[in-house]
Design a protein around this motif. Structure first.
Motif: not given
Ligand code: KG4
Ligand code: ZN
Length: 358
Positions: A262-270, A202-222
């Protein structure tokens, strides 16, 4: 050697016939998604009951579509050379939901006893790795052997783990998640955004029309050296982005929220986190091959990024064919065959084990 594999670790009932550890003769999977959809996640009691209701049908279908000409052995079908329809029964006996595991393990024991054939228990997470040794459809081929040592990344709904893999049957865990599994994070993110279940597709499909850089979500690398994962911070960041600061899951979506962005940015962060951890693990272990498996390995963006990664780092990345990323019994049968050939033996005392073994 013809092996019957049985998979009931979570919410898919699977039975498969695999010959000599690599040729898939039948692969049947019955998904329980319609039963769990309205709860937004797997309900263990519903899952185990559904396995009980469907396991016989799935087994009959797997056996009937192979060498038995449509009749299951239970109905008097043709038998193999030893008088039994298969040479070995392999079952995923850990890790997973205990009620679900028990159904598969019990079915496997009953068949092994009735047919008088040996039984081998298989680790489901290791079986996900073995899925990369298989082809979902002909032409089949022998699993590659010149790739070890390798690093394996298993990303599924229940597990996120990195292994140093010395052969198709030898895995030492070198990293794991401190909270959610990657697939679980996708499922929860989809729920936050009001998308369907299971969340990954579902996220993957929604992300198709989105910008993966639109929302600067955190990347937790520990820690800089850490090979562990954590997705809870990202999940909370998505919740606050979608429903407002300090919002709860039942708060309404923010007016004007761009779900695709939001979906594309979340997917990109993961995906960024998965690739970075894989890079770290491969460098630390000095290996040139990665195996990336599990339900999330079906993700289109992750597959694209893995190709880029392989080119940029001059490494090889193996992934299962798409139908073999998510839960299936062909990977169980294939790994079971390998283990048997390496001398692994189980008997009717084999237990279902819910916990992951390091
Ligand atoms: O391997 P799997 O079938 O079951 C477990 O062993 O847990 O993985 C299921 C998980 C689910 O969380 C689902 O959302 C995720 O894999 N998944 C995906 C995709 N397809 C399935 N995640 C991201 N993108 C996908 N295309
Ligand atoms: Zn799985």
């Amino acid at each position: 050697m013809l092996v019957l594999g049985i998979e009931t670790t979570c919410d898919e009932t699977g039975a498969a016939l695999v010959e000599d550890g690599c040729r898939i003769r039948a692969d049947c999977v019955l998904s329980q998604i319609p039963l769990h959809e309205r709860f937004g996640g797997v309900v263990p009691e519903i899952a185990s009951r559904a396995h009980v209701q469907t396991i016989t049908r799935v087994l009959e279908r797997a056996l009937g579509t192979s060498a038995f000409g449509g009749s299951s052995p239970a109905a008097g079908g043709e038998s193999g050379s030893s008088g039994s329809p298969v040479d070995l029964v392999a079952v995923a006996h850990r890790p997973g939901l205990i009620g679900s595991l028990l159904v598969g393990v019990t079915a496997a024991k009953c068949l092994a006893l009735a047919w008088d054939v040996p039984l081998v228990g298989v680790d489901h997470v290791h079986a996900h790795v073995y899925a990369a040794a298989l082809r979902a459809s002909p032409p089949f081929r022998e699993p590659p052997e010149d790739i070890f040592p390798a690093v394996s990344l298993v990303v599924s709904g229940g597990h996120t783990a990195l292994y140093l893999t010395r052969s198709w049957t030898a895995h030492s865990r070198i990293g794991t998640t401190q909270d959610d599994a990657a697939g679980e994070a996708f499922d929860k993110a989809a729920a936050i955004l009001g998308l369907g279940y299971p969340g990954g597709p579902a996220i993957s499909k929604a992300a198709e029309g989105g910008d993966p850089r639109a929302v600067p979500f955190p990347r937790t690398l520990l820690d800089p050296e850490s090979l562990d994962f954590s997705f809870s911070g990202l999940k909370t960041a998505l919740l606050y982005h979608a429903r407002g600061q300090n919002a709860g899951r039942s708060s309404p979506l923010r007016p004007g929220l761009d779900v695709a962005d939001a979906a594309a940015s979340f997917e990109e962060a993961v995906v960024d986190v998965l690739i970075e951890k894989l890079r770290r693990a491969m460098r630390r272990e000095r290996v040139e091959t990665a195996i990336v498996a599990g339900g999330v390995a079906a993700n289109r963006r992750l597959r694209e990024r893995l190709e880029e990664f392989a080119r940029a780092e001059s490494v090889r990345v193996l992934r299962p064919d798409l139908p073999l990323c998510t839960d299936n019994a062909a990977m169980t049968a294939g790994l079971g065959c390998r283990l048997w050939r390496e001398g692994v033996r189980h008997d009717l005392a084999l237990e279902a084990q819910p916990a992951t073994v390091p």
